[in-house]
Scaffold this active site. Structure first.
Site, short mmCIF file in Angstrom:
data_model
loop_
_atom_site.label_atom_id
_atom_site.label_comp_id
_atom_site.label_asym_id
_atom_site.label_seq_id
_atom_site.Cartn_x
_atom_site.Cartn_y
_atom_site.Cartn_z
N ASP A 197 -9.19 -15.95 -16.66
CA ASP A 197 -9.89 -16.51 -15.56
C ASP A 197 -11.16 -17.38 -16.09
OD1 ASP A 197 -10.61 -15.92 -12.64
OD2 ASP A 197 -12.75 -15.50 -13.66
N ASP A 199 -1.85 -1.14 -3.96
CA ASP A 199 -2.04 -0.23 -5.01
C ASP A 199 -0.86 -0.57 -5.92
OD1 ASP A 199 -0.11 1.62 -3.84
OD2 ASP A 199 -2.08 2.37 -2.69
N GLU A 217 -6.76 -20.35 -16.69
CA GLU A 217 -7.11 -21.05 -15.39
C GLU A 217 -8.15 -22.06 -15.28
OE1 GLU A 217 -9.15 -20.07 -11.01
OE2 GLU A 217 -10.06 -19.47 -12.97
N ASP A 261 0.82 -1.30 0.02
CA ASP A 261 -0.05 -0.05 0.16
C ASP A 261 1.05 1.26 0.09
OD1 ASP A 261 -2.13 1.83 0.39
OD2 ASP A 261 -2.20 1.53 2.47
#
Ligand code: GLC
Length: 535
Positions: A202, A31, A265, A23
């Protein structure tokens, strides 16, 4: 045919879960500027590419796997300028950047779905899978959601159900619709044009569903401890033959940009995964092979998983190996930290691209999450099944400072209690640490073609707790011997006709040791031995 020297064959991928890596603004969530600060670390470790789990705008019902805009950055992660800066820095360091592509479903906040649910004749209606209720009422078929309950949600305003393989906030796109395909291929081009090196696709097996949406048959092997999704055999809701065409189209998009990677995946067994490579390299670069996550830590089982992959993949199909990710318990928790060191040796000496999950390189373990802090929708919907994914998504442990150096604020998930000792700073200069082991293995793998591109040859052993194999190229050979149990044992080199010298070992205290005929292994010990007459 795929290029024999493609970077994704030689390299190692590092998975970053952006919420939990670093962060930079004290809001407790990782981030892009945070990741950028830590890219030097990824390079120092010896990885060649980073894969970022989703960073797109999202209501975060499934922490970014519910995308409301495919071509922007969620403000919690930063801005497009941050993304561009990250890609340029990665370039300078010689690191590739892979993004998560989530084509099976959008968020229910995505403008396509907002339009789609407006009326039955909206131009976007057919972008999603809408059906009338079954005769007599209720969902159109018996399909179940991965995350609990029916895979159908009723929309009272238009009187139809929409399909959602995951949460109801994640409506499935209709991949039979050419407009949907075009839109997602444009998304891919958007990111490829910005310099990304490929995608991790995904839930790839779910894209195409049976055109007739037939009921799934019951699973005769269902065990009551398994989540309800496993009550059925998923023969119609996924892995349909028509998927090959979609994957070939995706491949063509990526191939127009040169040497980019397309990874998929899917938790299917290897014999079904083979199809995802496509005909003559017109499919995925490789599907992730999760057999090491699924297999118990036993030499015979792991060896069987490796050898069935070796036997089934043709010369144009490149293997891949994974020990952990953001959906499964961490390897150090599944098999213990001592065995996890041996597993690192396995992962980084097998033939096939290894993908590391952030934190596994320092031996991070699953963090117990008190019920009031649970974030994962999977755990919230299916309590008691042990399917929660927060434990493996906790903040990266950088140093012994507050919140392990992850954030100056309150972390979105608790930091592991052992972070004062289990962290990068503490392990960096410790010659016996897990981090040093990973770094040395990655360095050895990168330096020796036998270890990244060479053949895999099993070496028979009389004791069942050992797995041994040789990796070899024309110029060099390495023996890898792994003891899967806490008890010591002997590994025979007989038959190889060569002596050798240890290059890396789990215990990091056997460097340069020379062997001929026999290697004596301590409990959970693994060695990588360079073989040769003059060594
Ligand atoms: C994949 C992701 C997982 C996500 C799901 C739905 O399995 O890895 O985290 O929840 O897809 O997008």
């Amino acid at each position: 045919m795929t290029n024999p020297s493609a970077w994704w064959k030689k390299g190692t991928i590092y998975q970053i879960y952006p919420r939990s890596f670093q962060d930079s603004n004290g809001d407790g969530v990782g981030d892009l500027p945070g990741i950028m600060q830590r890219l030097d670390y990824c390079r120092w470790l010896g990885c060649d590419a980073v894969w970022l789990s989703p960073i797109y705008p999202s209501p975060m019902a499934d922490f970014g796997y519910d995308v409301s805009d495919y071509t922007a950055i969620d403000p919690v992660f930063g801005t497009m300028a941050d993304f561009d800066a990250l890609v340029s820095k990665a370039r300078r360091l010689g690191l590739r950047v892979l993004l998560d592509l989530i084509p099976n479903h959008t968020s229910d906040h995505h403008p396509w779905f907002v339009a789609s649910r407006q009326s039955r004749d909206n131009p976007y209606r057919d972008w999603y899978v809408w059906r009338d209720p079954a005769p007599g009422g209720g969902p159109p078929n018996n399909w179940q959601s991965h995350f609990g309950g029916a895979a159908w949600e009723f929309d009272a305003a238009t009187g139809q159900y929409y399909l959602h393989t995951y949460l109801k906030e994640q409506p499935d796109l209709n991949w039979w619709n050419p407009e949907v395909r075009r839109a997602i291929y444009d998304v891919m081009r958007f990111w490829l044009d910005r310099g990304v090196d490929g995608f991790r696709v995904d839930a790839v097996a779910h894209l195409i569903k049976d055109a007739q949406l037939r009921d799934e048959p019951p699973n005769p092997d269902y065990q009551p401890h398994q989540p309800p999704y496993h009550r059925q055999l998923h023969v119609y809701s996924m892995d349909q033959p028509e998927l090959a065409e979609v994957i070939a189209e995706m491949r063509a998009v990526v191939d127009a940009y040169g040497d980019r990677a397309l990874i998929g995946e899917s938790y299917l067994p290897i014999e079904r995964l083979c199809r995802y490579y496509g005909h003559e390299g017109r499919g995925l670069s490789f599907p992730f092979n999760f057999q090491l996550i699924k297999s118990p830590w036993e030499a015979a089982r792991v060896r069987a998983a490796v050898e069935s992959c070796e036997a089934r993949l043709s010369a144009s199909m490149w293997p891949s190996w994974v020990l952990g990710n953001h959906d499964r318990a961490r390897v150090a928790s599944r098999i213990g930290r001592a065995a996890a060191r041996a597993a690192a040796v396995l992962l980084l000496t097998l033939r096939g691209t290894p993908t590391l999950y952030y934190g596994d390189e320092i031996g991070m373990v699953d963090v117990p999450i008190p019920p009031e802090m649970v974030q994962d929708p999977c755990e919230k919907n299916l309590p008691g099944y042990g399917v929660g994914r927060d434990p493996e998504r906790t903040p990266m442990q950088w140093d012994a400072g507050p919140s392990a150096g992850f954030t100056t604020g309150r972390p979105w998930l608790p930091v592991a209690r052992d972070y004062p000792t289990c962290n990068v700073a503490a392990q960096r200069n410790d010659p016996t640490s897990m981090l040093t082991l990973y770094r040395r293995l990655l360095e050895l793998r990168a330096r020796h073609p036998a270890l990244h591109l060479g053949e895999y040859v099993p070496v028979e052993q009389p004791v069942e707790q050992v797995m041994a194999y040789v990796r070899r190229s024309a110029a060099e050979q390495f023996l890898v011997a792994i003891n899967f149990r806490p008890q010591r044992c002997d590994v025979l080199l007989a038959g190889l006709g060569l002596g050798g010298r240890v290059r890396v070992s789990t215990h990091l205290d056997r460097d340069g040791e020379r062997f001929a005929g026999l290697v004596r292994l301590r409990g959970n010990e693994a060695v990588v031995v360079e073989l040769g007459e003059n060594l």
